[in-house]
Write a protein that holds these residues in place. Structure first.
Motif, PDB file in Angstrom:
ATOM      1  N   GLN A 194       0.840  -1.212   0.000  1.00  0.00           N
ATOM      2  CA  GLN A 194       0.000   0.000   0.000  1.00  0.00           C
ATOM      3  C   GLN A 194       0.872   1.257   0.000  1.00  0.00           C
ATOM      4  O   GLN A 194       0.609   2.210  -0.732  1.00  0.00           O
ATOM      5  CB  GLN A 194      -0.927  -0.004   1.226  1.00  0.00           C
ATOM      6  N   GLN A 195       1.905   1.248   0.811  1.00  0.00           N
ATOM      7  CA  GLN A 195       2.814   2.393   0.893  1.00  0.00           C
ATOM      8  C   GLN A 195       3.482   2.650  -0.455  1.00  0.00           C
ATOM      9  O   GLN A 195       3.577   3.799  -0.902  1.00  0.00           O
ATOM     10  CB  GLN A 195       3.870   2.120   1.963  1.00  0.00           C
ATOM     11  N   THR A 196       3.920   1.594  -1.115  1.00  0.00           N
ATOM     12  CA  THR A 196       4.566   1.726  -2.422  1.00  0.00           C
ATOM     13  C   THR A 196       3.601   2.339  -3.432  1.00  0.00           C
ATOM     14  O   THR A 196       3.983   3.235  -4.204  1.00  0.00           O
ATOM     15  CB  THR A 196       5.069   0.363  -2.916  1.00  0.00           C
ATOM     16  N   MET A 197       2.340   1.890  -3.421  1.00  0.00           N
ATOM     17  CA  MET A 197       1.346   2.469  -4.328  1.00  0.00           C
ATOM     18  C   MET A 197       1.144   3.953  -4.042  1.00  0.00           C
ATOM     19  O   MET A 197       1.077   4.766  -4.959  1.00  0.00           O
ATOM     20  CB  MET A 197       0.009   1.732  -4.214  1.00  0.00           C
ATOM     21  N   LEU A 198       1.037   4.307  -2.758  1.00  0.00           N
ATOM     22  CA  LEU A 198       0.836   5.711  -2.403  1.00  0.00           C
ATOM     23  C   LEU A 198       2.020   6.569  -2.847  1.00  0.00           C
ATOM     24  O   LEU A 198       1.835   7.656  -3.404  1.00  0.00           O
ATOM     25  CB  LEU A 198       0.621   5.857  -0.899  1.00  0.00           C
ATOM     26  N   GLN A 227      -1.137   7.578   7.522  1.00  0.00           N
ATOM     27  CA  GLN A 227      -1.866   6.553   6.771  1.00  0.00           C
ATOM     28  C   GLN A 227      -1.534   5.153   7.281  1.00  0.00           C
ATOM     29  O   GLN A 227      -2.394   4.274   7.330  1.00  0.00           O
ATOM     30  CB  GLN A 227      -1.583   6.679   5.269  1.00  0.00           C
ATOM     31  N   MET A 228      -0.287   4.943   7.680  1.00  0.00           N
ATOM     32  CA  MET A 228       0.106   3.652   8.238  1.00  0.00           C
ATOM     33  C   MET A 228      -0.669   3.371   9.523  1.00  0.00           C
ATOM     34  O   MET A 228      -1.194   2.268   9.711  1.00  0.00           O
ATOM     35  CB  MET A 228       1.614   3.618   8.518  1.00  0.00           C
ATOM     36  N   GLU A 266     -10.436   4.101   7.808  1.00  0.00           N
ATOM     37  CA  GLU A 266     -10.384   4.535   6.413  1.00  0.00           C
ATOM     38  C   GLU A 266      -9.033   5.215   6.179  1.00  0.00           C
ATOM     39  O   GLU A 266      -8.634   6.102   6.920  1.00  0.00           O
ATOM     40  CB  GLU A 266     -11.528   5.507   6.134  1.00  0.00           C
ATOM     41  N   HIS A 267      -8.332   4.792   5.137  1.00  0.00           N
ATOM     42  CA  HIS A 267      -7.016   5.353   4.826  1.00  0.00           C
ATOM     43  C   HIS A 267      -6.939   5.705   3.342  1.00  0.00           C
ATOM     44  O   HIS A 267      -7.786   5.274   2.560  1.00  0.00           O
ATOM     45  CB  HIS A 267      -5.906   4.351   5.201  1.00  0.00           C
TER      46      HIS A 267
END
Length: 90
Positions: free
Chosen positions: A45-49, A69-70, A78-79
């Motif tokens: 998820q972090q990589t996508m963001l 967000q983490m 909800e993030h």
């Protein structure tokens, strides 16, 4: 034998991380309360963001945004998602 933790995200006993991912109290909290499964999902998820929102790890505001967000991700709140991201059908 791998160590297990009561994962904050999944609310069940799951295999934990091998070592804290960060120094200090934040890293220790993640090590003690987040499963390897949840951590791996956060990394994706972090990589996508970072890629989709063009975040810079040199920018303090971007690092703060990711940290927030983490915390939301692991709490099940909800993030932020990558723009246009549609989760795969299960």
């Amino acid at each position: 034998m791998s160590r297990t933790v009561h994962c904050r995200k999944y609310q069940q006993e799951l295999p934990g991380l091998a070592r804290p991912p960060y120094p200090g109290t934040k890293g220790l909290d993640i090590f003690e309360n987040i499963s390897q499964k949840a951590w791996d999902e956060w990394q994706a998820q972090q990589t996508m963001l970072i890629n989709e929102r063009r975040l810079s790890m040199m920018n303090t505001a971007d690092r703060t945004f990711l940290a927030q967000q983490m915390d939301k991700f692991f709490a099940g709140d909800e993030h932020a998602k990558a723009d246009g991201f549609t989760p795969p059908a299960q």
